[in-house]
Design a protein around this motif. Structure first.
Motif, short mmCIF file in Angstrom:
data_model
loop_
_atom_site.label_atom_id
_atom_site.label_comp_id
_atom_site.label_asym_id
_atom_site.label_seq_id
_atom_site.Cartn_x
_atom_site.Cartn_y
_atom_site.Cartn_z
N GLY A 153 53.86 -8.49 -8.86
CA GLY A 153 53.63 -7.69 -9.97
C GLY A 153 52.32 -7.31 -10.38
N ILE A 154 51.46 -7.96 -9.52
CA ILE A 154 49.93 -7.67 -9.85
C ILE A 154 49.45 -6.52 -9.16
CG2 ILE A 154 47.65 -8.45 -9.59
CD1 ILE A 154 49.42 -10.13 -11.38
N ASP A 155 49.19 -5.33 -10.02
CA ASP A 155 48.68 -4.04 -9.49
C ASP A 155 47.25 -4.06 -9.23
OD1 ASP A 155 51.23 -3.30 -9.53
OD2 ASP A 155 51.27 -2.66 -11.67
N PHE A 156 46.50 -4.52 -10.22
CA PHE A 156 45.00 -4.45 -10.22
C PHE A 156 44.24 -5.92 -9.92
CE2 PHE A 156 46.64 -0.87 -12.51
CZ PHE A 156 46.52 0.16 -11.50
N ARG A 157 43.28 -6.23 -9.16
CA ARG A 157 42.40 -7.00 -9.42
C ARG A 157 40.88 -6.78 -9.65
NH1 ARG A 157 43.61 -9.62 -3.61
NH2 ARG A 157 44.44 -7.58 -2.94
N ILE A 158 40.54 -7.33 -10.53
CA ILE A 158 38.95 -6.90 -11.05
C ILE A 158 38.02 -8.08 -11.07
CG2 ILE A 158 37.72 -5.78 -12.77
CD1 ILE A 158 40.17 -4.58 -14.07
N ILE A 159 36.94 -7.93 -10.46
CA ILE A 159 36.11 -9.09 -10.15
C ILE A 159 34.75 -8.87 -10.75
CG2 ILE A 159 35.11 -8.34 -7.87
CD1 ILE A 159 35.38 -11.19 -6.88
N VAL A 160 34.15 -9.71 -11.31
CA VAL A 160 32.88 -9.78 -12.31
C VAL A 160 31.86 -10.45 -11.26
CG1 VAL A 160 31.75 -10.59 -14.08
CG2 VAL A 160 34.01 -9.71 -14.13
N GLY A 161 30.82 -10.12 -11.18
CA GLY A 161 29.49 -10.64 -10.48
C GLY A 161 29.37 -10.74 -9.00
N GLY A 162 30.11 -9.66 -8.47
CA GLY A 162 30.08 -9.59 -6.73
C GLY A 162 31.26 -8.66 -6.31
N GLN A 163 31.20 -8.61 -5.17
CA GLN A 163 32.19 -7.80 -4.03
C GLN A 163 33.05 -8.61 -3.46
OE1 GLN A 163 32.03 -4.31 -4.74
NE2 GLN A 163 30.21 -4.09 -5.69
N ARG A 164 34.17 -8.16 -3.42
CA ARG A 164 35.16 -8.95 -2.51
C ARG A 164 36.39 -7.94 -2.08
NH1 ARG A 164 35.88 -14.44 -2.09
NH2 ARG A 164 37.95 -15.17 -1.21
N GLU A 165 36.50 -7.98 -1.03
CA GLU A 165 37.69 -6.98 -0.40
C GLU A 165 38.85 -7.18 -1.14
OE1 GLU A 165 39.87 -5.91 3.89
OE2 GLU A 165 38.38 -7.78 3.99
N GLY A 166 39.52 -5.94 -1.28
CA GLY A 166 40.88 -5.87 -2.17
C GLY A 166 40.45 -6.05 -3.79
N TRP A 167 39.41 -6.26 -4.17
CA TRP A 167 39.02 -6.11 -5.60
C TRP A 167 38.45 -5.11 -5.94
CZ3 TRP A 167 40.61 -10.47 -8.76
CH2 TRP A 167 41.03 -11.53 -8.15
N LEU A 168 38.73 -4.63 -7.06
CA LEU A 168 37.76 -3.76 -8.01
C LEU A 168 36.73 -4.31 -8.52
CD1 LEU A 168 40.60 -1.51 -9.76
CD2 LEU A 168 39.06 -0.89 -7.65
N ASN A 169 35.50 -3.81 -8.39
CA ASN A 169 34.29 -4.47 -9.02
C ASN A 169 34.09 -4.08 -10.49
OD1 ASN A 169 31.04 -3.74 -9.60
ND2 ASN A 169 31.35 -6.03 -8.43
N PHE A 170 33.74 -5.02 -11.36
CA PHE A 170 33.91 -4.81 -12.75
C PHE A 170 32.86 -4.02 -13.35
CE2 PHE A 170 32.47 -5.55 -17.23
CZ PHE A 170 33.85 -5.70 -17.97
#
Length: 555
Positions: A153-170
């Motif tokens: 059920g997870i639609d969005f992944r947001i990451i703080v402090g860097g980049q990662r494939e499959g994640w939106l950068n905060f």
């Protein structure tokens, strides 16, 4: 929000307690209605943030107003809407405050979690809450990725402090968003709308979800910040709590922000250092300090007499009972009495030692304004003075503002916490002739170790997954520094010998399966466990055994 009392000072406790009332409006939003008001002064300091490397940032209330507005617009652009649930796990970085404020403004329900959670812990929380999105940092993102296959059920992944494939950068997402919220995007939140879900450990089953509303924590913590923390707009308040715990909501978020105080935040991932704590208290002229008893014990065990504490004017402790000896030593060194307080994830401050009130060293204090708190006997009636009973909070005819709404999706647990006109905290105490409450212990088996609340069931579940373990029982063992430690009694499978090497192996196994702070610091191999006729483990028997040993050794 209106208050019927002189809330600037609680010097006259009896008068304030008698007259204080919180009137909850029909609609209320902590971000727009409280934090943004303090932001009208562009120079009003909200945070002094210091990173591990010593770099500093001073952030204003206006900054958090604008930045949280950007979070609102960013989440809205993704299709996130009021009532959606978002799990937020971050260290002590400004983005945690920005995100939480933005979610509150959006009507999105936040699920704060500690950075010590394991993938198994995360999976349980995401599945139970039916979360739709995650906001976390680079270090914790891999743990979430392990959980995602079981959480579709997870639609969005947001990451703080860097980049990662499959994640939106905060930063990329938020920086480009507008700093004002248009009428089309801005939502109205009722005071009774759900706002926060905290997970709290119990003795049976996995952690329960504690639901707080847009009034229960934001308005309820008015008394926490004003009366107990005694905060003023020019204060610099430091709370040592990790962002994932409800204590952070108390003392790192709602309490200080309600009062317009500045927050000192030290982002450290290293082991706690008493010397560093005193260095920072002195260097940054911290005026208000909130720490768990474990930290105070470590501080007074060190040589802290040479540090400058002239700016310090208020010290409080909570999370577990505070030793009278520690209070006395701290006062002799700093000139300040640590004012103990009591409450739960389910509540705001219920009982406290307030400024201007005589402190009985070792007591939790008296009921906080806005609450009727008493010690109840087995019939549910107020117990006689000096008689032990259950701590209860009166909920009828008037339910206190600062009480949680329910254990979410768990009506059985919600109902079990009510006895007649009272909500039972699950703790035991007695009340003396002067109305002070004295903590005795928990009515259940939950372990309080260094301020962490640990349910034995979670640790036992991890233990029995080890191939050598057949059965286990986990209890609290008294310990001078941490208050209590987790001790496990383990029955091994036939043919396996209990050795020191196996102890270490099992401990490491548990550390990797659940949050590291939960692992058993002591393991005793036994042939059998005490049980009731129906087969339930009598943890109380094991706990009493450890308590008796401790008392015998420390007489």
């Amino acid at each position: 929000m209106s208050i019927n009392a002189d809330t600037a000072n609680i010097g006259d406790y009896e008068t304030t307690y008698r007259d204080f009332k919180l009137e909850v409006p029909e609609f209320y939003n902590f971000g727009y209605d409280t934090v943004d008001k303090w932001g009208e002064d562009p120079n009003h300091r909200a945070m002094l943030w210091v990173d591990e490397d010593g770099s500093e940032r001073t952030l204003s209330y206006a900054y958090f107003r604008d930045r949280s507005n950007q979070v609102v617009n960013a989440l809205h652009s993704l299709g996130m809407r009021k009532g959606d649930r978002v799990m937020i796990v971050m260290p002590r970085v400004p983005e945690w405050w920005e995100s939480l404020l933005g979610m509150i403004k959006s009507g999105i329900i936040a699920l704060p979690g500690t950075t010590q959670l394991t993938p198994k812990d995360i999976t349980y929380r995401l599945q139970s809450s039916r979360a739709r999105a995650i906001i976390t940092d680079v270090e914790n993102a891999p743990k979430f990725e392990e959980s995602l296959p079981d959480c579709p059920g997870i639609d969005f992944r947001i990451i703080v402090g860097g980049q990662r494939e499959g994640w939106l950068n905060f930063a990329d997402l938020v920086d480009k968003a507008a700093i004002t919220v248009s009428p089309e995007v801005k939502v109205q939140t009722s005071s009774s709308d759900p706002m926060l879900l905290y997970f709290t450990s119990g003795t049976t089953g996995y952690p329960k979800m504690v639901l707080h509303t847009h009034s229960s924590y934001p308005i309820g913590h008015y008394g926490t910040g004003t009366f107990w923390l005694d905060l003023k707009p020019n204060d610099l308040h430091w709370n040592l709590s990790d962002t994932g715990w409800a204590k952070a909501a108390w003392s790192s978020f709602f309490g200080p922000l309600i009062c317009g105080a500045g927050m000192f935040v030290h982002n450290t991932k290293g082991k706690y250092s008493a010397k560093l704590t005193m260095d920072l208290l002195s260097k940054y002229a911290v005026t208000s300090f909130c720490a768990p008893p474990t930290a105070y014990r470590m501080l007074v065990a060190d040589d802290i007499s040479g540090f400058d504490t002239r700016h310090l004017r208020s010290c409080v402790g909570a999370g577990e009972p505070l030793n009278p000896e520690v209070i006395e030593i701290w006062k002799n060194i700093t000139g300040h009495t640590i004012r103990d307080g009591y409450g739960q994830t389910e509540t705001c401050l219920l009982v406290g030692n307030f400024p201007g009130m005589e402190v009985k060293v070792g007591s939790m204090g008296k009921p906080a304004p806005g609450y009727v708190v008493d010690v109840l006997d087995d019939d549910g009636n107020p117990a006689l003075p000096n008689k032990e009973g259950d701590i209860g909070v009166r909920i009828k005819p008037n339910r206190p503002v600062g009480l949680f709404q329910e254990y979410w999706n768990n009506p059985e647990a919600t109902n079990a916490s009510i006895r007649g006109d009272w909500y039972l905290t699950g703790d035991r105490a007695y009340r003396d002739e002067d109305g002070y409450l004295w903590f005795v212990g928990r009515a259940d088996d939950v372990i309080l170790s260094a301020g962490y609340r640990i349910g034995p069931f979670e640790v036992e579940s991890a233990l029995v997954e080890h191939p050598a373990v057949m059965e286990s029982a986990v209890v609290a063992k008294p310990e001078p520094t941490r208050g209590e430690i987790v001790k496990a009694f383990v029955i091994l499978k036939p043919g396996i010998e209990g050795t020191p090497e196996l102890v270490t192996e099992i401990q490491d196994f548990v550390k990797h399966l659940t949050a590291p702070y939960k692992y058993p610091r002591e393991i005793e191999f036994v042939k059998e466990l005490p049980k009731t006729i129906s087969g339930k483990i009598r943890r109380i028997e094991l706990r009493d055994q450890e308590k008796a040993k401790y008392q015998s050794e420390h007489q």
